[in-house]
Design an enzyme around this catalytic site. Structure first.
Site, mmCIF file in Angstrom:
data_model
loop_
_atom_site.group_PDB
_atom_site.id
_atom_site.type_symbol
_atom_site.label_atom_id
_atom_site.label_comp_id
_atom_site.label_asym_id
_atom_site.label_seq_id
_atom_site.Cartn_x
_atom_site.Cartn_y
_atom_site.Cartn_z
ATOM 1 N N SER A 1 -46.357 4.724 15.015
ATOM 2 C CA SER A 1 -45.030 4.218 14.617
ATOM 3 C C SER A 1 -44.138 5.382 14.183
ATOM 4 O O SER A 1 -42.915 5.371 14.415
ATOM 5 C CB SER A 1 -45.167 3.183 13.494
ATOM 6 O OG SER A 1 -45.831 3.756 12.396
ATOM 7 N N GLY B 123 -54.002 17.295 10.024
ATOM 8 C CA GLY B 123 -52.697 16.609 10.086
ATOM 9 C C GLY B 123 -51.541 17.502 10.475
ATOM 10 O O GLY B 123 -51.490 18.027 11.590
ATOM 11 N N ASP C 219 -65.959 12.730 9.248
ATOM 12 C CA ASP C 219 -64.618 13.155 9.654
ATOM 13 C C ASP C 219 -64.504 14.685 9.566
ATOM 14 O O ASP C 219 -64.041 15.337 10.501
ATOM 15 C CB ASP C 219 -63.594 12.466 8.731
ATOM 16 C CG ASP C 219 -62.189 12.956 8.949
ATOM 17 O OD1 ASP C 219 -61.519 12.438 9.863
ATOM 18 O OD2 ASP C 219 -61.750 13.872 8.219
ATOM 19 N N ARG D 72 -52.297 -5.876 19.197
ATOM 20 C CA ARG D 72 -51.659 -7.129 18.781
ATOM 21 C C ARG D 72 -50.162 -7.076 19.111
ATOM 22 O O ARG D 72 -49.359 -6.562 18.319
ATOM 23 C CB ARG D 72 -51.862 -7.328 17.276
ATOM 24 C CG ARG D 72 -53.341 -7.488 16.909
ATOM 25 C CD ARG D 72 -53.568 -7.344 15.431
ATOM 26 N NE ARG D 72 -53.334 -5.978 14.978
ATOM 27 C CZ ARG D 72 -53.431 -5.580 13.720
ATOM 28 N NH1 ARG D 72 -53.726 -6.447 12.781
ATOM 29 N NH2 ARG D 72 -53.213 -4.324 13.386
ATOM 30 N N ILE E 43 -50.680 20.421 9.449
ATOM 31 C CA ILE E 43 -50.818 21.880 9.316
ATOM 32 C C ILE E 43 -51.025 22.528 10.681
ATOM 33 O O ILE E 43 -51.974 22.195 11.381
ATOM 34 C CB ILE E 43 -52.016 22.241 8.401
ATOM 35 C CG1 ILE E 43 -51.927 21.492 7.078
ATOM 36 C CG2 ILE E 43 -52.090 23.739 8.183
ATOM 37 C CD1 ILE E 43 -53.173 21.629 6.206
ATOM 38 N N VAL F 96 -50.319 3.718 12.047
ATOM 39 C CA VAL F 96 -49.805 4.651 11.032
ATOM 40 C C VAL F 96 -49.138 5.855 11.709
ATOM 41 O O VAL F 96 -48.013 6.237 11.359
ATOM 42 C CB VAL F 96 -50.967 5.121 10.110
ATOM 43 C CG1 VAL F 96 -50.506 6.204 9.154
ATOM 44 C CG2 VAL F 96 -51.557 3.936 9.356
ATOM 45 N N VAL F 97 -49.799 6.448 12.679
ATOM 46 C CA VAL F 97 -49.262 7.651 13.331
ATOM 47 C C VAL F 97 -48.278 7.272 14.444
ATOM 48 O O VAL F 97 -47.162 7.791 14.508
ATOM 49 C CB VAL F 97 -50.406 8.523 13.904
ATOM 50 C CG1 VAL F 97 -49.838 9.760 14.596
ATOM 51 C CG2 VAL F 97 -51.376 8.938 12.797
ATOM 52 N N LYS G 128 -64.059 17.714 12.583
ATOM 53 C CA LYS G 128 -63.051 18.777 12.531
ATOM 54 C C LYS G 128 -63.711 20.150 12.556
ATOM 55 O O LYS G 128 -63.202 21.081 13.191
ATOM 56 C CB LYS G 128 -62.188 18.602 11.285
ATOM 57 C CG LYS G 128 -61.334 17.338 11.342
ATOM 58 C CD LYS G 128 -60.747 17.001 9.993
ATOM 59 C CE LYS G 128 -59.881 15.761 10.056
ATOM 60 N NZ LYS G 128 -59.516 15.247 8.732
HETATM 61 N N1 NAP Z 1 -53.587 8.137 9.828
HETATM 62 C C1 NAP Z 1 -53.649 9.461 9.625
HETATM 63 O O1 NAP Z 1 -53.236 9.978 8.591
HETATM 64 C C2 NAP Z 1 -54.225 10.351 10.705
HETATM 65 C C3 NAP Z 1 -54.251 11.746 10.499
HETATM 66 C C4 NAP Z 1 -54.741 12.577 11.503
HETATM 67 C C5 NAP Z 1 -55.221 12.016 12.665
HETATM 68 N N2 NAP Z 1 -55.212 10.659 12.822
HETATM 69 C C6 NAP Z 1 -55.742 10.112 14.062
HETATM 70 O O2 NAP Z 1 -54.712 9.413 14.734
HETATM 71 C C7 NAP Z 1 -55.262 8.320 15.463
HETATM 72 C C8 NAP Z 1 -54.553 7.034 15.062
HETATM 73 O O3 NAP Z 1 -54.710 6.827 13.688
HETATM 74 P P1 NAP Z 1 -53.850 5.719 12.912
HETATM 75 O O4 NAP Z 1 -54.097 5.971 11.475
HETATM 76 O O5 NAP Z 1 -52.440 5.687 13.405
HETATM 77 O O6 NAP Z 1 -54.602 4.381 13.354
HETATM 78 P P2 NAP Z 1 -54.092 2.870 13.162
HETATM 79 O O7 NAP Z 1 -53.039 2.797 12.120
HETATM 80 O O8 NAP Z 1 -55.323 2.039 12.999
HETATM 81 O O9 NAP Z 1 -53.410 2.520 14.563
HETATM 82 C C9 NAP Z 1 -54.156 2.324 15.725
HETATM 83 C C10 NAP Z 1 -53.245 1.754 16.792
HETATM 84 O O10 NAP Z 1 -53.985 1.622 17.992
HETATM 85 C C11 NAP Z 1 -53.818 0.298 18.516
HETATM 86 N N3 NAP Z 1 -55.026 -0.084 19.214
HETATM 87 C C12 NAP Z 1 -56.275 -0.250 18.709
HETATM 88 N N4 NAP Z 1 -57.127 -0.578 19.689
HETATM 89 C C13 NAP Z 1 -56.400 -0.613 20.835
HETATM 90 C C14 NAP Z 1 -56.704 -0.899 22.186
HETATM 91 N N5 NAP Z 1 -57.952 -1.214 22.543
HETATM 92 N N6 NAP Z 1 -55.715 -0.830 23.093
HETATM 93 C C15 NAP Z 1 -54.460 -0.516 22.724
HETATM 94 N N7 NAP Z 1 -54.097 -0.247 21.458
HETATM 95 C C16 NAP Z 1 -55.068 -0.291 20.530
HETATM 96 C C17 NAP Z 1 -53.545 -0.568 17.317
HETATM 97 O O11 NAP Z 1 -52.838 -1.726 17.725
HETATM 98 P P3 NAP Z 1 -52.282 -2.814 16.681
HETATM 99 O O12 NAP Z 1 -51.106 -2.156 16.040
HETATM 100 O O13 NAP Z 1 -51.908 -3.951 17.527
HETATM 101 O O14 NAP Z 1 -53.400 -3.076 15.732
HETATM 102 C C18 NAP Z 1 -52.680 0.381 16.456
HETATM 103 O O15 NAP Z 1 -51.340 0.295 16.858
HETATM 104 C C19 NAP Z 1 -56.771 8.350 15.176
HETATM 105 O O16 NAP Z 1 -57.422 9.073 16.190
HETATM 106 C C20 NAP Z 1 -56.861 9.097 13.871
HETATM 107 O O17 NAP Z 1 -58.116 9.753 13.692
HETATM 108 C C21 NAP Z 1 -54.718 9.810 11.886
#
Ligand code: NAP
Length: 429
Positions: free
Chosen positions: A18, A135, A202, A48, A137, A15-16, A206
């Site tokens: 990309s 996020g 969570d 993946r 902010i 999600v982040v 924070k």
């Molecule tokens: N989403 C939000 O709104 C948000 C907001 C604030 C902070 N965050 C933080 O940002 C971080 C990422 O969140 P996200 O929502 O982007 O997570 P996500 O969508 O689940 O993406 C995780 C990514 O990490 C990859 N990954 C997982 N295990 C791995 C490994 N062992 N080696 C290499 N790559 C691996 C996954 O690969 P695949 O693509 O192949 O599955 C995926 O691309 C987290 O720490 C989260 O707390 C997220």
């Protein structure tokens, strides 16, 4: 401008991640101008590799995250995998190989922040993590840099959008907790396993990060008192309404009045509708900061989501790259005050308590005596009775949390009290 690019390794492309790639690509010229050198995406580590990823050259994608961060020519590692491992090891390896690190990983920072900062300092590297709290902010940098000359006394905020969405739906539709959670899941605001959000983990992570930065001390995740929203009922929300309040899951970090200790807690609380945090709706976040000289500041905006979070990551990326080119380092950990974290029992707060009692003369006085015996003074009482049963709603003045919970225990022991139907703290006055 330097023509040799700064090389960026991206760990995670979900999600982040990309959105980080999208912003790096679409704003490439502006970023280069702001940094003083172009950025080059040197590799993207994922789990993946065969997934289709728009806008990413497949030759950059790898499952060998360790090989990517240790290859020797990486300037900055952006970690957006999440979770403790392998993120912790990879960040450590990045420092060892001279790279600065930008991460959004609140779970890791709340658990291992001091060790990560020490590793960064040992290798003269940067560790930036604006995206880990609230996020998009800008909050950590203002606390760490803009308010470095002031004394922060309190940080109070809504830092979890999922729970805010659920409580908001309960308030606006009268739905129960389960129904509102189902809606949040269906709309993508809650994950399939919502535990980290609804149980307050969570927000507690924070709160630990915020308290540490705000008070220049170390606050561990275990130091944060945590309660989630699963016990909040539609009746609690209706009762809050009758008091001119709304219910929010708050993260509250406070410096004691004598300045000798701090507290950090996450729990649902009633706040007056007139408080600015009461109008924070849906999945938005807002944080109030109270400082000696600056007064009250409010930070508000999208607390999650791919693009908003990537905005914070890119801001950090620019800062780390500028430091790299300038040969300096951003601020490291500031924990010189070494203040102890007091337990929840010492927090001074107010309670809203609903009791189901026997409807007969003297019960109100008996209950009032229990409050008095524990040194808790009552602000208001509302009593409604029907068919031998009565409901008492008591709102207390400020008292130590330990005295308030002892009062509740004693009330539970009275024959005339059938049930303590709900207990909620009242904040924000
Ligand atoms: N989403 C939000 O709104 C948000 C907001 C604030 C902070 N965050 C933080 O940002 C971080 C990422 O969140 P996200 O929502 O982007 O997570 P996500 O969508 O689940 O993406 C995780 C990514 O990490 C990859 N990954 C997982 N295990 C791995 C490994 N062992 N080696 C290499 N790559 C691996 C996954 O690969 P695949 O693509 O192949 O599955 C995926 O691309 C987290 O720490 C989260 O707390 C997220």
């Amino acid at each position: 401008m330097r023509t040799r690019p700064l090389k960026v390794a991206l760990l995670g492309c979900g999600v982040v991640g990309s959105q980080v790639v999208r912003l790096m690509t679409t704003h490439a010229d502006d970023l280069a101008a702001r940094i003083g050198a172009p950025l080059e995406l040197a590799g993207v580590a994922v789990r993946r590799p065969d997934r289709v990823r728009d806008g990413i050259d497949p030759s950059l994608v790898t499952t060998d995250a360790e090989g990517l961060v240790t290859r020797g020519d990486i300037d900055v590692v952006v970690e957006v995998i999440g979770g403790v491992e392998p993120a912790r090891t990879l960040i450590g390896r990045a420092f060892e190989h001279g790279a600065g690190v930008v991460t959004a990983n609140k779970a890791l920072l709340a658990q291992d922040g001091p060790a990560l900062h020490a590793a960064a300092a040992e290798h003269g590297a940067d560790l930036y993590y604006e995206a880990a709290v609230a996020g998009a902010i800008p909050l950590l940098r203002p606390l760490r840099e803009s308010l470095a000359g002031d004394k922060v006394n309190r940080v109070l905020g809504i830092v979890n959008g999922t729970t805010n969405f659920i409580l908001d739906r309960m308030e606006s539709t009268g739905a129960g907790y389960g129904e509102a959670l189902d809606e949040a899941t269906a709309l993508g605001y809650a994950e399939a396993d919502p535990t980290a959000d609804v149980e307050g983990f969570d927000a507690a992570a924070k709160a630990a990060i915020l308290a540490g930065i705000a008070f220049h001390t170390r606050v561990r995740l275990d130091d944060v008192h945590r309660e989630g929203i699963a016990e909040v009922t539609a009746a609690d929300i209706a009762s809050a309404r009758r008091m001119g309040c709304t219910v929010k899951l708050l993260a509250i970090c406070e410096r004691a009045e004598d300045g000798r200790s701090v507290t950090a807690r996450v729990h649902p609380a009633m706040i007056p509708l007139s408080h600015p945090l009461a109008s924070v709706k849906g999945a938005y976040n807002a944080v109030f900061v109270e400082a000696d000289s600056a007064g009250r500041l409010m930070f508000y905006g999208p607390g999650a989501g791919g693009a908003p979070t990537a905005s914070a990551v890119l801001g950090d990326l620019v800062a780390v790259c500028r430091n790299k080119l300038g040969g300096g380092r951003g601020p490291g950990e500031s924990a010189y005050s070494r203040l102890p974290v007091s337990p929840m029992g010492e927090v001074v707060t107010r309670y809203h308590i609903s009791l189901d009692v026997v409807d007969k003369p003297g019960v109100l006085a008996q209950c009032a005596m229990v409050f008095a015996d524990h040194g808790v003074s009552i602000d208001t009482v509302r009593q409604t009775g029907k068919d031998g049963e009565a409901s008492l709603v008591v709102v207390t003045h400020r008292a130590p949390d330990a005295a308030l919970s002892a009062t509740v225990e004693a009330l539970r022991g009275l024959d005339t009290v059938h049930d303590v139907a709900s207990i909620m703290r009242v904040e924000g006055e």
